[in-house]
Design an enzyme around this catalytic site. Sequence first.
Site, PDB file in Angstrom:
ATOM      1  CB  SER A  15      16.497  33.797 124.618  1.00  0.00           C
ATOM      2  OG  SER A  15      15.241  34.394 124.428  1.00  0.00           O
ATOM      3  CG  ASP A  38      13.026  33.403 117.671  1.00  0.00           C
ATOM      4  OD1 ASP A  38      12.010  33.292 118.370  1.00  0.00           O
ATOM      5  OD2 ASP A  38      14.170  33.475 118.147  1.00  0.00           O
ATOM      6  CG  HIS A  96      13.609  31.176 120.665  1.00  0.00           C
ATOM      7  ND1 HIS A  96      14.076  32.462 120.497  1.00  0.00           N
ATOM      8  CD2 HIS A  96      13.841  30.881 121.966  1.00  0.00           C
ATOM      9  CE1 HIS A  96      14.537  32.926 121.644  1.00  0.00           C
ATOM     10  NE2 HIS A  96      14.420  31.979 122.554  1.00  0.00           N
TER      11      HIS A  96
END
Length: 757
Positions: free
Chosen positions: A607, A692, A727
């Site tokens: 991320s 996501d 995610h």
Amino acid sequence: MVLQNLRSFLCIPLAVTVVLSSAVPFSSGAAAAAFSHQHRLMASATPLQSQSPVSPPVAKKVEHAMEMFGDVRIDNYYWLRDDSRTDPEVLSYLSQENAYTESIMSGTKKFEEKVFAEIRGRIKEADITAPLRKGSYYYYKRTLEGKEYVQYCRRLLPDNQKVPSVHDTMPTGPEAPQEHVILDENVKAQHHRYYSIGSFEVSPNNKLVAYAEDTKGNEIYTVYVIDAETQALIGEPLVGVSYLKWAGDDALVYITMDETLRPDKAWFHVLGTEQSKDTCLYVEKDDTFSLGLTTSESKKYLFVESESKNTKFNFYLDVSKPEEGLKVLTPRVDGIDTTISHRGDHFFIKRRSDQFFNSEVVACAVNDTSSTTVLIPHRESVTIQEIQLFSDHLVAYERENGLQKVIVYHLPPIGEPLRSLESGQAISFGDPVYSVDSSDSEFSSSILRFSYSSLRTPSSVYDYDMNAGISVLKKIDSVLGGFDATRYVTERQWAHASDGTLIPISIVYRKDLVKLDGSDPLLLYGYGSYEVCVNPSFKSARLSLLDRGFVYAIAHIRGGGEMGRQWYENGKLLKKKNTFTDFIACAEYLIENKFGSKERLCIDGRSAGGLLIGAVLNMRPDLFKAAIAGVPFVDVVTTMLDPTIPLTTAEWEEWGDPRKEEFYFYMKSYSPVDNVKAQNYPNILVTAGLNDPRVLYSEPAKFVAKLRDMKTDDNILLFKCELGAGHFSKSGRFEKLQEDAFIYAFIMKTLNMIDQL
């Protein structure tokens, strides 16, 4: 709490501590040592190239010009963004990338399966978590052999444990109170490709349970309320929820989101009524702020928080008088961040400001919130990260010199005046670097529960008697297959950044396999955003690297919070590049001190940590052999210019607002997509999730497409997009282990370390 309103949380390395069965792992001594020595000699003997009969996908180019401040950026892959996630051409391209990845990795499939068997073989599949007292029950989660998901269970407390003690244990066997399964995720997940419970909240009277369910991975939850004994559904589900808390025994407060998935409205729901009749308690109209919920340990107050990256203010709801609605507790003042709890006739406030940047703890009377008493003063060298209240104690979770501390303070009896607290009792820990996390505890007791682990110590749950100063281990996660913590060394080193700042590095390796002569394979992890602290915690899957002679290191770079608030401030906005140069400095330090070499160094980040990986790949591609960029935030300028994308407006205080010229050009100077160039890159694996909501799948997709077009080497470049997840990749516990095995297989393929089966 369900959906976090930052790209950060759950993007840090997860310590997989649900440990579980049978196969003996690779780890045994002589064989492992021989393997490590053999492959230390083999590694990097020949350059690794992505020679394959299958050609990599080539994304079409459709010129898309974007102009700002007289600067024109050309994005040939802008077309890959599809907010509906249904465009056949986009899905076809993602499927081609997945097929190419599968083709390139097909030769390592047996090795991947072997590593997966190792990882799974360390896990005690049928297990329970440490039971937690709540009212008249022990609550815990149970895992079953072969099952992907958990059961939520409880048992009645025996009569002889009405007064809590650190020595209490939940009785089992035929004479024990019967176990009751409240909810079985395995049953709920049967008809879903993805299944996750984001919140499981028991009502104060222990009769009802509210749980939040996500079946797509988009972190938009549906909330169900059930009878804890019969599982009968109470009323209709609540939809579109991000956070929820009980407000008494017959009502809930929950948060919903706007069209950009920003948590912006707080609602009061009475059980048995329609959601359309719920009362809106508060609407946050400022799109740089998001709402959250907490409940006081006393359960008498519920707090609605509105926060940006720099400011947080709070409202409170007296759950015994919900008709009075929300009341302001701490007003909105730019730069002041407050977190609230309650005990007796006082609110307790952890407060941070520009003046008290590492936080102080103050108290104010419930009937006079304007006047405060300082309980724990601000200290420049100590960060107060969290406080936890009990009827007779206050526990402060602090951090000094990068290490966590837990300090217990005794409070005067409820009703007596509060005053500055004298020095408290520190709980001692044994490893040089470690991780400590708070846990739910009973407010009325003197028993503090916390969890502890280190890079060599499995996750361990302790009960600490705050009166007697005694810690009792309640559970340590099992690691099967002959795991011996004494084989592993953990240590902390310090690298010099380019400006002279010392950057802490946490390190672990197996002492009988690692030579520390520069020949050892090295995996370096980094994050460095949102003031998140990447604590050095245990992950049993990592043993498949350590037992093959890897050194594993975490770079605690600026932008995180490991060294205090200023550490974070010095790695954000117009100082963001410190994050990247710190990571490079850590890599160079490890190489100089013989923990590895350029030819053996792999790097990893997820991320916002994926942004880190993308940035350093552009800056110093010569320094690394391989890189893993998990769900990476790599299209910084384009994303931050688009307020319709989830989280963008809330993050201008983290990255900067590129509608302002200074921020635009600074962000452009490091944004990974904007800085891909014609140069050699190391081997790279990029991952994404189609659903996501935090980092759109199109960001990593564009990064990969541009790299394919411009890089000048023949090294491997793989893109793996989970088409049915978000995610956090797939939801099942074994599915997550399979992802670890895949990543480890990629790393060892690039290092020529695939063992022959």
